[in-house]
Design an enzyme around this catalytic site. Structure first.
Site, short mmCIF file in Angstrom:
data_model
loop_
_atom_site.label_atom_id
_atom_site.label_comp_id
_atom_site.label_asym_id
_atom_site.label_seq_id
_atom_site.Cartn_x
_atom_site.Cartn_y
_atom_site.Cartn_z
N VAL A 191 112.38 59.97 -8.85
CA VAL A 191 113.53 60.30 -8.29
C VAL A 191 114.78 59.99 -9.29
CG1 VAL A 191 114.56 60.67 -6.23
CG2 VAL A 191 112.89 59.67 -6.11
N ILE A 192 114.96 58.88 -9.90
CA ILE A 192 115.55 59.48 -10.29
C ILE A 192 115.84 60.07 -11.99
CG2 ILE A 192 117.54 57.64 -12.46
CD1 ILE A 192 117.08 55.69 -10.16
N ALA A 276 114.04 54.94 -16.29
CA ALA A 276 114.30 54.89 -14.50
C ALA A 276 112.06 55.06 -13.78
CB ALA A 276 114.51 57.14 -14.29
N ASP A 318 116.54 47.40 0.67
CA ASP A 318 115.84 47.54 -0.28
C ASP A 318 114.85 46.25 -0.96
OD1 ASP A 318 116.67 50.51 -0.57
OD2 ASP A 318 117.56 49.80 -2.97
N HIS A 450 120.49 83.68 13.64
CA HIS A 450 120.16 84.18 12.40
C HIS A 450 120.78 84.65 12.05
CE1 HIS A 450 118.23 87.98 9.73
NE2 HIS A 450 119.06 88.66 10.86
P1 FAD Z 1 122.13 47.52 -2.27
O1 FAD Z 1 122.52 49.61 -2.49
O2 FAD Z 1 121.87 47.72 -3.91
O3 FAD Z 1 123.69 46.51 -1.87
C1 FAD Z 1 123.47 45.46 -1.46
C2 FAD Z 1 124.36 44.77 -2.35
O4 FAD Z 1 124.73 43.85 -1.91
C3 FAD Z 1 125.29 45.12 -4.02
O5 FAD Z 1 126.37 45.98 -4.14
C4 FAD Z 1 124.90 43.75 -4.44
O6 FAD Z 1 126.20 43.47 -5.48
C5 FAD Z 1 125.40 42.80 -3.37
N1 FAD Z 1 124.69 41.24 -3.63
C6 FAD Z 1 122.84 40.72 -4.06
N2 FAD Z 1 122.85 40.10 -3.61
C7 FAD Z 1 123.85 39.25 -3.52
C8 FAD Z 1 124.59 37.46 -3.43
N3 FAD Z 1 123.23 36.61 -3.26
N4 FAD Z 1 125.70 37.81 -2.54
C9 FAD Z 1 126.91 38.79 -2.10
N5 FAD Z 1 126.13 39.83 -2.88
C10 FAD Z 1 124.85 39.97 -3.20
N6 FAD Z 1 119.32 56.47 -1.39
C11 FAD Z 1 119.33 57.47 -0.25
O7 FAD Z 1 118.56 57.24 0.23
N7 FAD Z 1 119.30 58.84 -1.12
C12 FAD Z 1 119.88 59.05 -2.10
O8 FAD Z 1 120.50 60.34 -2.92
C13 FAD Z 1 119.97 57.91 -3.00
N8 FAD Z 1 120.88 58.00 -4.57
C14 FAD Z 1 119.60 57.19 -5.26
C15 FAD Z 1 120.11 57.35 -6.96
C16 FAD Z 1 120.47 56.60 -7.32
C17 FAD Z 1 120.66 56.29 -9.38
C18 FAD Z 1 120.01 55.31 -7.28
C19 FAD Z 1 119.59 53.89 -7.96
C20 FAD Z 1 119.66 54.85 -5.24
C21 FAD Z 1 120.04 55.90 -5.21
N9 FAD Z 1 119.09 55.64 -3.57
C22 FAD Z 1 119.28 56.74 -2.85
C23 FAD Z 1 118.67 54.58 -3.07
C24 FAD Z 1 119.72 53.67 -2.62
O9 FAD Z 1 121.00 53.18 -3.22
C25 FAD Z 1 119.38 52.37 -2.18
O10 FAD Z 1 118.44 52.38 -0.95
C26 FAD Z 1 120.47 51.90 -0.45
O11 FAD Z 1 121.15 50.76 -1.69
C27 FAD Z 1 120.08 50.65 -0.88
O12 FAD Z 1 120.75 49.53 0.25
P2 FAD Z 1 120.89 48.58 0.36
O13 FAD Z 1 121.94 47.98 0.65
O14 FAD Z 1 119.69 47.81 1.53
O15 FAD Z 1 121.04 47.92 -1.23
P1 NAD Z 2 110.10 56.11 -8.85
O1 NAD Z 2 109.60 55.14 -8.08
O2 NAD Z 2 110.74 57.41 -8.11
O3 NAD Z 2 109.73 56.94 -10.16
C1 NAD Z 2 109.15 56.12 -10.79
C2 NAD Z 2 108.86 56.98 -12.28
O4 NAD Z 2 108.26 56.13 -13.19
C3 NAD Z 2 106.88 56.92 -11.48
O5 NAD Z 2 106.79 58.62 -11.10
C4 NAD Z 2 106.23 56.00 -12.45
O6 NAD Z 2 104.67 56.35 -12.32
C5 NAD Z 2 106.97 56.47 -13.06
N1 NAD Z 2 106.55 54.97 -14.54
C6 NAD Z 2 106.63 54.15 -14.19
N2 NAD Z 2 106.06 53.24 -15.53
C7 NAD Z 2 106.84 54.42 -16.23
C8 NAD Z 2 105.71 53.98 -17.21
N3 NAD Z 2 105.70 52.87 -18.32
N4 NAD Z 2 105.88 55.07 -18.69
C9 NAD Z 2 106.91 56.11 -18.03
N5 NAD Z 2 106.14 56.56 -17.05
C10 NAD Z 2 106.64 55.67 -15.84
O7 NAD Z 2 111.45 55.51 -9.16
P2 NAD Z 2 112.69 55.74 -10.12
O8 NAD Z 2 113.16 57.42 -9.95
O9 NAD Z 2 113.36 54.83 -10.95
O10 NAD Z 2 113.94 55.55 -8.41
C11 NAD Z 2 113.98 54.06 -7.77
C12 NAD Z 2 114.31 54.34 -6.57
O11 NAD Z 2 115.07 54.49 -6.15
C13 NAD Z 2 113.07 55.82 -5.55
O12 NAD Z 2 111.89 55.40 -5.40
C14 NAD Z 2 114.09 55.93 -4.50
O13 NAD Z 2 113.95 54.43 -3.72
C15 NAD Z 2 115.01 55.65 -4.56
N6 NAD Z 2 115.98 57.14 -4.62
C16 NAD Z 2 116.19 57.22 -3.67
C17 NAD Z 2 116.99 58.24 -4.57
C18 NAD Z 2 116.33 59.81 -3.13
O14 NAD Z 2 116.67 59.79 -1.76
N7 NAD Z 2 117.88 60.82 -3.91
C19 NAD Z 2 117.28 58.62 -5.51
C20 NAD Z 2 117.54 58.16 -6.71
C21 NAD Z 2 116.71 56.91 -6.06
#
Ligand code: FAD
Ligand code: NAD
Length: 473
Positions: A191-192, A276, A318, A450
């Site tokens: 995804v990333i 990623a 997460d 539509h």
């Molecule tokens: P997090 O968002 O990771 O939040 C946890 C927070 O807790 C952080 O601020 C951390 O610093 C804090 N924390 C941790 N331990 C402690 C501690 N001991 N004390 C105080 N604070 C602490 N998901 C989607 O649904 N749609 C998307 O489009 C999407 N795009 C993404 C794009 C990217 C590039 C990435 C990396 C992720 C994306 N995701 C997306 C995934 C999404 O970001 C996560 O699933 C989501 O943020 C998880 O929420 P969370 O609250 O469980 O954890």
């Molecule tokens: P991902 O699990 O989506 O993709 C990781 C990919 O890396 C997989 O296809 C895997 O086979 C490959 N891979 C693993 N090890 C490898 C290696 N050594 N060499 C080559 N390929 C390898 O993980 P991500 O893209 O890092 O994203 C992490 C998570 O963040 C996602 O699974 C999703 O839960 C969340 N996310 C969500 C969104 C969204 O909702 N639009 C966007 C970004 C991230």
């Protein structure tokens, strides 16, 4: 003396901050602890999603999509702009402004709901005592009746390929490049990789995605993955399947990557390398002799209601099992707050939508055709291409299709899969239908406006019964 709370939430991402707001709405005295600070060093709740995930990536996807369409699609509409250019600094600044607005908004919501917000690291001790090492210095002691752990996740690092935040970066680095790299390598076509690879490819980088698995986007339905792969190839994204990265080194400002590919070992050179390859639950510094069990993947172990093994300690988002998606964490947060308040909180993990915000967008809910086959479930499939919708053609965005899978006996919708414009919005209707145990017939009998792209959902549902109007059955 420790301050007393009904609920202390550790982690202020989409799971934690939403749990805190719902708990406060229900009259519970609530605290939320989050350690994140923004680029300006100021408190920035919102977690990965708001700061370095969902929101900033979508901001860059939208900016880069405008730029790409300007170069490749607007001419069809008769619009021409000579030598369009993009200022990366302005684009990144716009993204930062959106992030700041949203993280500031959460702090306003905390205030409005009378939630005590602590910017620092929270640690759970025995008997639901929580200490906070404040970012400003000093320590605060809290005592909770209930603790909700929402500490989120961090990127997985490949052994031997450490992040240096300059040449070898994670999502955070790739959201903040100060110029478009000439050649960007991406390890992982997940995804990333696809979303951030698309951003920089649209701005002119040569992007090569190195994916270990032999199949592209194995979690998606195969028809959807195939169409998406064709479109990404046309856009210039090079996706190398079956390419296991063995090592990467930085030398003379270049990243040298050695892969074990289809044709043996090969060396590739990039200006930047985005790793990623997935994320892992983050619990560093969170648990101090609290007795909370982790599972074999380091995630906080929870039952079907997000209860840990310790009475009164819950975990969401997460940091626990299930898809790592913001909306999944938020809904778990609401359910847990309601359970704490004695209400029947609930989340259905079987109807969580997935969206990948590429162009075309990819979205699905429920089972794929391969999963149904593997489970021996008899099904009927219906599909409809956006190319046969008036709206898709009028928009100049008619790539892709909708596919609906329904139980052969009951006609219950088992899965819905979309690749195309606005798939992220169109999937919501299918989620609602599945949540209400709807059938393909139900979708087929609902009036769809539509001309809209949603007519493709309607027609795909009709096609399950081979009575689509605007395609051959
Ligand atoms: P997090 O968002 O990771 O939040 C946890 C927070 O807790 C952080 O601020 C951390 O610093 C804090 N924390 C941790 N331990 C402690 C501690 N001991 N004390 C105080 N604070 C602490 N998901 C989607 O649904 N749609 C998307 O489009 C999407 N795009 C993404 C794009 C990217 C590039 C990435 C990396 C992720 C994306 N995701 C997306 C995934 C999404 O970001 C996560 O699933 C989501 O943020 C998880 O929420 P969370 O609250 O469980 O954890
Ligand atoms: P991902 O699990 O989506 O993709 C990781 C990919 O890396 C997989 O296809 C895997 O086979 C490959 N891979 C693993 N090890 C490898 C290696 N050594 N060499 C080559 N390929 C390898 O993980 P991500 O893209 O890092 O994203 C992490 C998570 O963040 C996602 O699974 C999703 O839960 C969340 N996310 C969500 C969104 C969204 O909702 N639009 C966007 C970004 C991230």
């Amino acid at each position: 003396m420790a301050e007393q709370f009904d609920v202390v939430v550790i982690g202020g991402g989409p799971a934690g901050y939403v749990a805190a707001i719902r708990a406060a709405q229900l009259g519970l005295k609530t605290a939320c602890i989050d350690k994140h600070t923004g680029k300006d060093g100021k408190p920035a709740p919102g977690g990965t999603c708001l700061n370095v995930g969902c929101i900033p990536s979508k901001a860059l996807l939208d900016s880069s999509k405008h730029f790409h369409h300007l170069q490749h699609q607007y001419a069809d509409h008769g619009i021409s702009v000579k030598n369009p250019s993009i200022d990366v600094t302005t684009m990144i600044g716009r993204k930062d402004k959106i992030v700041k607005q949203l993280t500031g908004g959460i702090q306003q919501l905390f205030k409005a709901n009378k939630i005590s917000y602590f910017n620092g690291t929270g640690t759970l001790h025995r008997d639901k005592a929580v200490s906070v090492a404040l970012n400003d210095g000093g320590e605060q002691q809290l005592q909770a009746k209930h603790v909700i752990l929402a500490s989120g996740s961090v990127p997985i690092e490949i052994p031997g390929i450490p992040y240096d935040n300059e040449y070898i970066v994670d999502n955070e680095g790739a959201l903040d490049f100060d110029h478009t790299p000439k050649r960007l390598g991406v390890i992982g076509a997940g995804v990333i990789g696809l979303e951030l690879g698309s951003v920089w490819s649209r701005l002119g980088a040569e992007v090569v995605l190195l994916e270990a698995l032999p199949d592209f986007l194995a979690a998606a339905d195969i028809d959807i993955a195939r169409q998406a792969a064709r479109e990404f190839k046309k856009q210039g994204l090079e996706i190398r399947l079956g390419s296991l990265v063995k090592r990467a080194t930085v030398s003379d400002g270049q990243v040298l990557v050695v892969i074990d590919g289809k044709d043996g070992e090969e060396q590739l050179t990039f200006d930047k390398l985005l790793v990623a390859v997935g994320r892992k639950a983050y619990t560093d510094g969170l648990l101090d002799e609290a007795g909370v069990e982790l599972d074999d993947r380091g995630r906080i172990r929870v039952d079907g209601h997000n209860r840990t093994n310790v009475d009164g300690v819950w975990a969401i988002g997460d940091a626990v099992r299930g898809p790592m998606l913001a909306h999944k964490g938020s809904e778990e947060g609401i359910a847990v707050a309601e359970l704490i308040a004695g209400l029947p909180g609930h989340i259905n993990l079987d109807t969580i939508p997935w969206v990948i915000y590429t162009d075309p967008e990819i979205a699905w809910v429920g089972k794929t055709e391969a999963e149904l086959k593997a489970a021996g479930i008899e099904y009927r499939a219906g599909s409809f291409p956006f190319a046969a919708t008036g709206r898709g053609l009028a928009m100049g965005d008619a790539v892709g299709m909708v596919k609906i899978l329904a139980d052969a006996g009951s006609d219950a919708i088992l899965g819905a899969h979309i690749v195309g414009a606005n798939a992220s919005e169109l999937i919501a209707e299918c989620v609602v239908a599945m949540e209400f145990h709807g059938s393909a017939e139900d979708l087929a009998r609902i009036v769809h406006a539509h001309p809209t792209l949603s007519e493709a959902v309607h027609e795909a549902a009709l096609h399950v019964d081979r009575r689509a109007i605007h395609r051959a059955n």
